[in-house]
Scaffold this motif. Structure first.
Motif, mmCIF file in Angstrom:
data_model
loop_
_atom_site.group_PDB
_atom_site.id
_atom_site.type_symbol
_atom_site.label_atom_id
_atom_site.label_comp_id
_atom_site.label_asym_id
_atom_site.label_seq_id
_atom_site.Cartn_x
_atom_site.Cartn_y
_atom_site.Cartn_z
ATOM 1 N N ALA A 194 -23.313 -14.755 -23.560
ATOM 2 C CA ALA A 194 -23.242 -15.264 -25.208
ATOM 3 C C ALA A 194 -22.127 -14.180 -25.809
ATOM 4 C CB ALA A 194 -24.368 -14.805 -26.025
ATOM 5 N N ILE A 195 -21.289 -14.907 -26.557
ATOM 6 C CA ILE A 195 -20.325 -14.088 -27.400
ATOM 7 C C ILE A 195 -21.221 -13.395 -28.623
ATOM 8 C CG2 ILE A 195 -18.422 -14.252 -28.853
ATOM 9 C CD1 ILE A 195 -17.144 -16.369 -26.873
ATOM 10 N N VAL A 196 -21.966 -14.439 -29.133
ATOM 11 C CA VAL A 196 -22.762 -13.836 -30.176
ATOM 12 C C VAL A 196 -24.218 -14.975 -29.938
ATOM 13 C CG1 VAL A 196 -23.671 -13.658 -32.654
ATOM 14 C CG2 VAL A 196 -21.395 -12.950 -31.811
ATOM 15 N N ALA A 197 -25.216 -14.227 -29.755
ATOM 16 C CA ALA A 197 -26.695 -15.099 -30.029
ATOM 17 C C ALA A 197 -27.574 -14.704 -31.017
ATOM 18 C CB ALA A 197 -27.379 -15.004 -28.725
ATOM 19 N N CYS A 198 -28.104 -15.569 -31.786
ATOM 20 C CA CYS A 198 -28.954 -15.196 -32.909
ATOM 21 C C CYS A 198 -30.204 -15.707 -32.905
ATOM 22 C CB CYS A 198 -28.369 -15.699 -34.480
ATOM 23 S SG CYS A 198 -26.909 -14.711 -34.689
ATOM 24 N N ALA A 199 -31.326 -14.936 -33.257
ATOM 25 C CA ALA A 199 -32.863 -15.468 -33.272
ATOM 26 C C ALA A 199 -33.400 -15.059 -34.595
ATOM 27 C CB ALA A 199 -33.570 -14.973 -31.858
ATOM 28 N N ALA A 200 -33.920 -16.286 -35.273
ATOM 29 C CA ALA A 200 -34.610 -15.861 -36.531
ATOM 30 C C ALA A 200 -36.131 -15.970 -36.520
ATOM 31 C CB ALA A 200 -34.013 -16.627 -37.594
ATOM 32 N N VAL A 201 -36.824 -15.393 -37.143
ATOM 33 C CA VAL A 201 -38.447 -15.556 -37.464
ATOM 34 C C VAL A 201 -38.372 -15.675 -38.814
ATOM 35 C CG1 VAL A 201 -40.587 -14.672 -36.645
ATOM 36 C CG2 VAL A 201 -38.659 -14.390 -35.185
ATOM 37 N N VAL A 202 -38.838 -16.617 -39.582
ATOM 38 C CA VAL A 202 -38.990 -16.546 -41.153
ATOM 39 C C VAL A 202 -40.492 -17.106 -41.562
ATOM 40 C CG1 VAL A 202 -38.234 -18.109 -42.972
ATOM 41 C CG2 VAL A 202 -36.700 -17.185 -41.416
ATOM 42 N N ASP A 203 -41.089 -16.523 -42.142
ATOM 43 C CA ASP A 203 -42.421 -16.514 -42.832
ATOM 44 C C ASP A 203 -42.276 -16.761 -44.329
ATOM 45 O OD1 ASP A 203 -42.585 -13.871 -43.644
ATOM 46 O OD2 ASP A 203 -43.951 -13.247 -42.292
ATOM 47 N N ARG A 204 -43.060 -16.653 -45.151
ATOM 48 C CA ARG A 204 -43.212 -16.859 -46.431
ATOM 49 C C ARG A 204 -42.768 -15.605 -47.241
ATOM 50 N NH1 ARG A 204 -43.202 -22.079 -47.537
ATOM 51 N NH2 ARG A 204 -44.743 -22.967 -45.899
ATOM 52 N N LYS A 205 -42.608 -14.594 -46.745
ATOM 53 C CA LYS A 205 -42.330 -13.300 -47.298
ATOM 54 C C LYS A 205 -40.835 -12.829 -46.897
ATOM 55 C CE LYS A 205 -45.909 -11.389 -45.392
ATOM 56 N NZ LYS A 205 -46.797 -10.585 -44.531
ATOM 57 N N GLY A 206 -40.486 -13.118 -45.682
ATOM 58 C CA GLY A 206 -38.915 -12.846 -45.461
ATOM 59 C C GLY A 206 -38.525 -13.227 -44.079
#
Lengths: 290, 170
Positions: A194-206
């Protein structure tokens, strides 16, 4: 391009593994799927005196979904988890990321724990473990301990594992309700680092965003949700600079920062849509998506 | 299995294309060198020797694996298939091989053995693949002659013919 000489021990039990590591110390290396260690040996970047093959230890082949986590043993291959029937339901982030781990031909051999032990800063499995705040279960002849992912990774291919310790298993917290997950990666070709890899976790708070391929190790931090004015862009801008990107053969530091800003926003927005049920969870395989 | 000493050779035996084989290997001997130099099965080619090019791909217990990232001693007791095991008889090519020939899916042939072993394993589990899925499998292989278009065409043709031959897969 042939490995240097070493002894080989095919361990039958965990005790044999722990004993060999206790005796061998830093001269002993765990051999699991071999997809990181064998290239290092072939290129003579590692010169261990003994390889301890853990792939025949039954106790390390376990995959257990207990309580709120999926625990994956040291001898479990990536392909086995990739083709797990309900991976998308259990771990949507891992399901989205695992097709990006090397190629089908390396996932057939490589293990998840091996990737975590190797700790390449652009590797997807350490990134997912950090994004989800998973755990690493370490064991030596004398003690057992469990570290959170953010305490385990300490630098460029460096971890908190002691020489006498084996990663017995890693644990990924299972998908939580009212939470969305998303993964995206930019590389030269599918399967490349990966040159850049992004992983996101999102709930109601942030939101929580983990970024790989930029700093010496995967890095994660809490970020604001996208609806709150320019707060997310401002926070992404700060995060992008804090990662101290460097120029290399594959991309400039400036390009990496730009990818953190754009991919970071994209994965967070995608995770918001998943949280809200607007888009279905990731299907994992391109084959299924097509 | 006791600890195998770095400086001596140790017996290794496994099943190769359905037949038992045995030989001796130092722990550091890579599987492809064992196949080629000890067994004499030279169909498996040796390319980059660090897991990037895919030329040395063989099937181990049914899965496509780089044989440059596998030690001979690790393979003791395994079931291994190489390109020599594809053709049903010396006079007849496998459907996959025949499709490669028709579509000019190879020129120098250096990468071909590995690509065939990956596709053979993949098509067994995915009899009706999309072109995108075939390209994803091929991303694990480097070909410097033909470009990938005829290779993809060969794979798609082979998939269709294999489905026709085994209606249970349709």
């Amino acid at each position: 391009m042939k490995p240097p000489a070493f002894d080989y021990l095919r361990a039958a039990t965990l005790d044999e593994v722990l004993e060999a590591l206790w005796e061998g110390g830093s001269d002993a290396r765990i051999l699991a799927g071999g997809q990181s260690l064998l290239p290092m040996l072939n290129m003579r970047l590692a010169r261990p005196s003994v390889l301890v093959d853990v792939m025949h230890v039954d106790a390390l082949r376990q995959v257990t979904a207990s309580g709120d986590a999926l625990k994956i043993g040291a001898a479990v291959r990536q392909a086995q988890i990739e083709h797990r029937a309900d991976l998308v339901g259990e771990l949507p982030l891992l399901a989205a990321a695992i097709p990006w781990v090397g190629h089908m031909q390396t996932r057939a051999s490589g293990t998840l724990c091996g990737s975590v032990a190797h700790a390449d800063p652009s590797a997807e499995i350490p990134l997912v473990l950090l994004a989800l705040l998973g755990s690493v279960h370490l064991r030596s002849r004398k003690q057992r301990r469990t570290l959170k992912a953010d305490d385990f990774f300490t630098g460029m291919m460096a971890t908190a594992r002691a020489d006498q310790e084996v990663i017995e298993a890693i644990s990924f917290p299972l998908a939580r309700p009212d939470t969305g997950y998303a993964f995206r990666e930019v590389g030269r070709r599918h399967g490349d680092f990966a040159i850049v890899a992004c992983a996101a976790v999102v709930d109601r708070k942030g939101a929580r965003l983990a970024v790989g391929g930029v700093a010496d190790m995967p890095m994660a931090r809490p970020l604001p949700l996208p609806e709150e004015g320019s707060a997310l862009d401002d926070a992404l801008e700060t995060f992008a600079w804090d990662l101290n990107a460097r120029d290399d053969l594959h991309a400039t530091a400036r390009y990496r920062r730009e990818l953190v800003r754009r991919l970071g926003r994209q994965v967070i927005e995608e995770a918001v849509r998943r949280r809200d049920g607007v888009t279905p969870p990731p299907t994992g395989h391109q084959q299924d998506a097509a | 299995m006791p600890r195998l000493s770095a400086t001596s050779r140790h017996p290794v035996s496994f099943t190769l294309n359905g037949r038992p084989v045995r030989g001796e290997a130092e722990p550091r001997l890579l599987l492809h060198d064992f196949l080629r130099h000890v067994i004499g099965a030279t169909g498996t080619h040796v390319g980059c020797e660090h897991g990037v090019c895919g030329a040395c791909t063989v099937q181990i217990d049914g899965a496509p694996v780089r044989s440059c990232l596998r030690l001979a001693v690790q393979s003791d007791g395994a079931e291994i298939r190489t390109v020599e095991g594809l053709a049903p008889s010396p006079e007849r090519l496998a459907i996959l091989q025949e499709s490669f020939r028709e579509h000019h899916g190879l020129q120098c042939g250096f990468c071909t053995a590995g690509i065939l072993m990956s596709l053979d394993a993949f098509l067994r589990g995915n009899p009706d693949p999309t072109e995108a899925a075939i390209r994803e499998v091929l991303s694990g292989h480097l070909c410097r002659c033909t470009g990938y278009t005829p290779i993809v065409a060969a794979a798609m043709t082979a998939a269709a013919r294999l489905r026709a031959e085994e209606p249970s897969h349709a």
